[in-house]
Enzyme design. Sequence first.
Site, mmCIF file in Angstrom:
data_model
loop_
_atom_site.group_PDB
_atom_site.id
_atom_site.type_symbol
_atom_site.label_atom_id
_atom_site.label_comp_id
_atom_site.label_asym_id
_atom_site.label_seq_id
_atom_site.Cartn_x
_atom_site.Cartn_y
_atom_site.Cartn_z
ATOM 1 N N ASP A 50 66.503 20.099 35.089
ATOM 2 C CA ASP A 50 65.769 19.459 36.175
ATOM 3 C C ASP A 50 64.295 19.403 35.767
ATOM 4 O O ASP A 50 63.549 20.364 35.944
ATOM 5 C CB ASP A 50 65.970 20.273 37.459
ATOM 6 C CG ASP A 50 65.326 19.616 38.680
ATOM 7 O OD1 ASP A 50 64.394 18.806 38.497
ATOM 8 O OD2 ASP A 50 65.742 19.938 39.803
ATOM 9 N N ARG A 108 61.532 20.067 38.407
ATOM 10 C CA ARG A 108 61.424 21.492 38.728
ATOM 11 C C ARG A 108 60.726 22.255 37.614
ATOM 12 O O ARG A 108 59.733 22.953 37.825
ATOM 13 C CB ARG A 108 62.830 22.037 38.990
ATOM 14 C CG ARG A 108 62.954 23.548 39.033
ATOM 15 C CD ARG A 108 63.713 24.032 37.804
ATOM 16 N NE ARG A 108 64.167 25.416 37.930
ATOM 17 C CZ ARG A 108 64.456 26.178 36.897
ATOM 18 N NH1 ARG A 108 64.344 25.704 35.662
ATOM 19 N NH2 ARG A 108 64.873 27.418 37.073
ATOM 20 N N GLY A 139 64.430 36.918 39.191
ATOM 21 C CA GLY A 139 65.561 36.031 38.925
ATOM 22 C C GLY A 139 65.258 35.156 37.726
ATOM 23 O O GLY A 139 65.281 33.927 37.813
ATOM 24 N N ASP A 186 66.626 40.036 36.155
ATOM 25 C CA ASP A 186 67.779 39.276 36.644
ATOM 26 C C ASP A 186 68.970 40.219 36.781
ATOM 27 O O ASP A 186 69.236 41.033 35.889
ATOM 28 C CB ASP A 186 68.136 38.122 35.719
ATOM 29 C CG ASP A 186 68.860 37.005 36.462
ATOM 30 O OD1 ASP A 186 68.281 35.914 36.608
ATOM 31 O OD2 ASP A 186 69.992 37.243 36.936
ATOM 32 N N GLU A 192 65.662 45.275 43.666
ATOM 33 C CA GLU A 192 65.678 46.449 44.526
ATOM 34 C C GLU A 192 65.938 47.741 43.735
ATOM 35 O O GLU A 192 65.621 48.839 44.215
ATOM 36 C CB GLU A 192 66.745 46.291 45.609
ATOM 37 C CG GLU A 192 66.473 45.183 46.621
ATOM 38 C CD GLU A 192 66.817 43.774 46.133
ATOM 39 O OE1 GLU A 192 66.603 42.815 46.897
ATOM 40 O OE2 GLU A 192 67.298 43.618 44.981
ATOM 41 N N GLU A 235 61.704 31.115 40.769
ATOM 42 C CA GLU A 235 62.312 29.881 41.284
ATOM 43 C C GLU A 235 63.431 30.350 42.204
ATOM 44 O O GLU A 235 64.582 30.443 41.815
ATOM 45 C CB GLU A 235 62.818 29.023 40.118
ATOM 46 C CG GLU A 235 63.090 27.582 40.520
ATOM 47 C CD GLU A 235 64.488 27.378 41.060
ATOM 48 O OE1 GLU A 235 64.723 27.750 42.235
ATOM 49 O OE2 GLU A 235 65.332 26.865 40.317
ATOM 50 N N GLU A 242 71.504 30.772 50.023
ATOM 51 C CA GLU A 242 71.629 31.515 48.762
ATOM 52 C C GLU A 242 70.292 31.621 48.024
ATOM 53 O O GLU A 242 70.252 31.681 46.793
ATOM 54 C CB GLU A 242 72.690 30.889 47.848
ATOM 55 C CG GLU A 242 74.108 31.113 48.329
ATOM 56 C CD GLU A 242 75.146 30.779 47.258
ATOM 57 O OE1 GLU A 242 74.902 29.867 46.445
ATOM 58 O OE2 GLU A 242 76.201 31.433 47.244
ATOM 59 N N HIS A 290 67.817 18.853 41.350
ATOM 60 C CA HIS A 290 69.172 19.403 41.481
ATOM 61 C C HIS A 290 69.423 19.899 42.908
ATOM 62 O O HIS A 290 70.582 20.087 43.291
ATOM 63 C CB HIS A 290 69.395 20.524 40.460
ATOM 64 C CG HIS A 290 68.720 21.810 40.798
ATOM 65 N ND1 HIS A 290 67.405 22.078 40.471
ATOM 66 C CD2 HIS A 290 69.177 22.914 41.437
ATOM 67 C CE1 HIS A 290 67.084 23.281 40.894
ATOM 68 N NE2 HIS A 290 68.135 23.815 41.478
#
Length: 340
Positions: free
Chosen positions: A4, A7, A31, A53, A82, A96, A105, A284
Amino acid sequence: MIKDRARTETYREAIMQHQSFIQGKVVVDVGCGTGILSIFCAQAGAKRVYAVDASDIAVQAKEVVKANGLSDKVIVLHGRVEDVEIDEEVDVIISEWMGYMLLYESMLGSVITARDRWLKPGGLILPSHATLYMAPISHPDRYSHSIDFWRNVYGIDMSAMMQLAKQCAFEEPSVESISGENVLTWPEVVKHIDCQTIKIQELDSVTARYKFKSMMRAPMHGFGFWFDVEFSGPASSPAKTSSGISVASGSSSVSPSREGNQKKRSNPSDALVLSTSPEAPPTHWQQTIVYFYDPIDVEQDQVIEGSVTLSQSKENRRFMNIHFEYSSAGRSFVKESVMR
């Protein structure tokens, strides 16, 4: 997602635009996926980047970092935000995190956790703000393709299938691309997010009242949702709409002044905006449409009002419940949908 271009290139431009906040500083990438944003930050001069991640992609990210000779700068941590440990405060959080319909989500909860665990006071979060929009839409081609097809199938009347076809096609929200021509009104804000201040509890349930005035006479097939995210520095504040709601500067949606996914900036210090509007080039994320089982004919200037509630499902926190209350021209109804 990495293909993408809107993005990925917007994130790279945002990193370079904020290079003065990143150079020589400590960054956490929430992430990180393949690690591309972490690498962009390292290329912008970050002293250290923690690429976090929870999925097994972290194993590949570590190899990508190594292949680019950045293992001394980019530290890949395989685990949840966490749970992993970072033994220093960080200057910048990049992520992102956006999901379909912005919140479905999404990883915003993890960004909030990272902020509260590690971010220095006055630190930078990219993106800094996000705004979810909605508007009534008309999409006769989609409706005809899904439903009217059954009126005559190779010369056979299969209209008995139409009710089942409606349930199959429109029971759940649909992620697809529409154009500005499908949108019946100016959009309204469902939720504005300031990543510096939002609390995790705010994500459990979001409710917004809406009141639209149709710009044309057309069948209304449902509501469309899309979002913008803004990349501004710690000292920047979002603009205010005429209703007093804070939104990203210039980040409205269906507008003839929109040029591409990035807001046209009058000078380099203006905030950069990534848009998933129907009039922006496709991403996307596309748009998310909640269709009615049957279209509603609306007249020009007809008022369409009600409320929408987006809430995390108690059945599965990955799911999102969508509850509409709608009224117009003496007609009212409730629409329930689950995004799975």
